[in-house]
Design a protein around this motif. Sequence first.
Motif, short mmCIF file in Angstrom:
data_model
loop_
_atom_site.label_atom_id
_atom_site.label_comp_id
_atom_site.label_asym_id
_atom_site.label_seq_id
_atom_site.Cartn_x
_atom_site.Cartn_y
_atom_site.Cartn_z
N MET A 131 22.08 -4.75 103.12
CA MET A 131 20.96 -5.07 102.26
C MET A 131 21.40 -6.14 101.25
O MET A 131 22.40 -5.98 100.57
CB MET A 131 20.50 -3.82 101.54
CG MET A 131 19.41 -4.10 100.55
SD MET A 131 18.80 -2.71 99.58
CE MET A 131 19.39 -1.27 100.32
N ASN A 132 20.64 -7.21 101.16
CA ASN A 132 20.92 -8.28 100.20
C ASN A 132 19.81 -8.32 99.16
O ASN A 132 18.64 -8.13 99.48
CB ASN A 132 20.97 -9.63 100.91
CG ASN A 132 22.14 -9.71 101.86
OD1 ASN A 132 23.22 -9.24 101.54
ND2 ASN A 132 21.93 -10.30 103.01
N ALA A 133 20.17 -8.57 97.92
CA ALA A 133 19.19 -8.69 96.84
C ALA A 133 19.39 -10.03 96.15
O ALA A 133 20.52 -10.52 96.03
CB ALA A 133 19.36 -7.55 95.85
N LEU A 134 18.29 -10.60 95.68
CA LEU A 134 18.36 -11.85 94.94
C LEU A 134 18.93 -11.64 93.54
O LEU A 134 19.57 -12.53 92.99
CB LEU A 134 16.98 -12.50 94.84
CG LEU A 134 16.36 -12.96 96.15
CD1 LEU A 134 14.96 -13.49 95.91
CD2 LEU A 134 17.24 -14.02 96.80
N GLY A 151 14.18 -8.54 94.79
CA GLY A 151 14.16 -9.43 95.95
C GLY A 151 15.06 -8.96 97.06
O GLY A 151 15.98 -9.67 97.47
N ILE A 152 14.82 -7.75 97.56
CA ILE A 152 15.66 -7.18 98.62
C ILE A 152 15.17 -7.69 99.97
O ILE A 152 13.99 -7.57 100.31
CB ILE A 152 15.62 -5.65 98.60
CG1 ILE A 152 16.18 -5.15 97.26
CG2 ILE A 152 16.40 -5.07 99.77
CD1 ILE A 152 16.02 -3.67 97.05
N PHE A 153 16.08 -8.27 100.72
CA PHE A 153 15.76 -8.80 102.03
C PHE A 153 16.72 -8.21 103.05
O PHE A 153 17.92 -8.33 102.93
CB PHE A 153 15.89 -10.33 102.05
CG PHE A 153 14.89 -11.01 101.17
CD1 PHE A 153 13.60 -11.22 101.61
CD2 PHE A 153 15.23 -11.41 99.89
CE1 PHE A 153 12.67 -11.83 100.80
CE2 PHE A 153 14.30 -12.02 99.06
CZ PHE A 153 13.01 -12.24 99.52
N ASN A 154 16.15 -7.58 104.07
CA ASN A 154 16.96 -7.02 105.15
C ASN A 154 17.05 -7.97 106.33
O ASN A 154 17.92 -7.84 107.16
CB ASN A 154 16.38 -5.68 105.61
CG ASN A 154 16.53 -4.62 104.54
OD1 ASN A 154 17.54 -4.58 103.85
ND2 ASN A 154 15.54 -3.78 104.38
N GLU A 155 16.10 -8.89 106.41
CA GLU A 155 16.07 -9.86 107.50
C GLU A 155 15.87 -11.24 106.90
O GLU A 155 15.35 -11.37 105.80
CB GLU A 155 14.90 -9.57 108.45
CG GLU A 155 14.98 -8.23 109.12
CD GLU A 155 13.76 -7.99 110.01
OE1 GLU A 155 13.00 -8.94 110.27
OE2 GLU A 155 13.58 -6.85 110.43
#
Length: 124
Positions: A1-4, A113-117
């Motif tokens: 999981m990535n967050a801005l 701003g969590i982006f999984n894809e």
Amino acid sequence: MNALGRHILAEIYGCSADMLNNADIIEKCMVEAALRAGAEVREVAFHKFSPQGVSGVVVISESHLTIHTWPELGYAAVDVFTCGDTVNPWDACNYLGEMLKAKDMTATEVKRGIFNEPVKVANY
């Protein structure tokens, strides 16, 4: 999981009423908190209310720090929102708790701003 970004919402209790009502002190503490967290300060705006209280923002390259004080209650609400991996918002929050001589502080971190894809952008 990535967050801005990382957004710390801090409730700071038991602070000195005199400190919380002094816009100059609050501004200096907020700017120093940003610097201690590793942020790059861009702009600063603070307002002293009548009869009491201070609100302010420190705009940083990585996002912002805000504060709203209630000197009559010894309370400050603080937000520290940072983007990227070079700034630690907890350093700013902990510094503010120390400088305001808080008796208690509770804080929650929210990932923004969590982006999984990878983001897909539509062409219009």
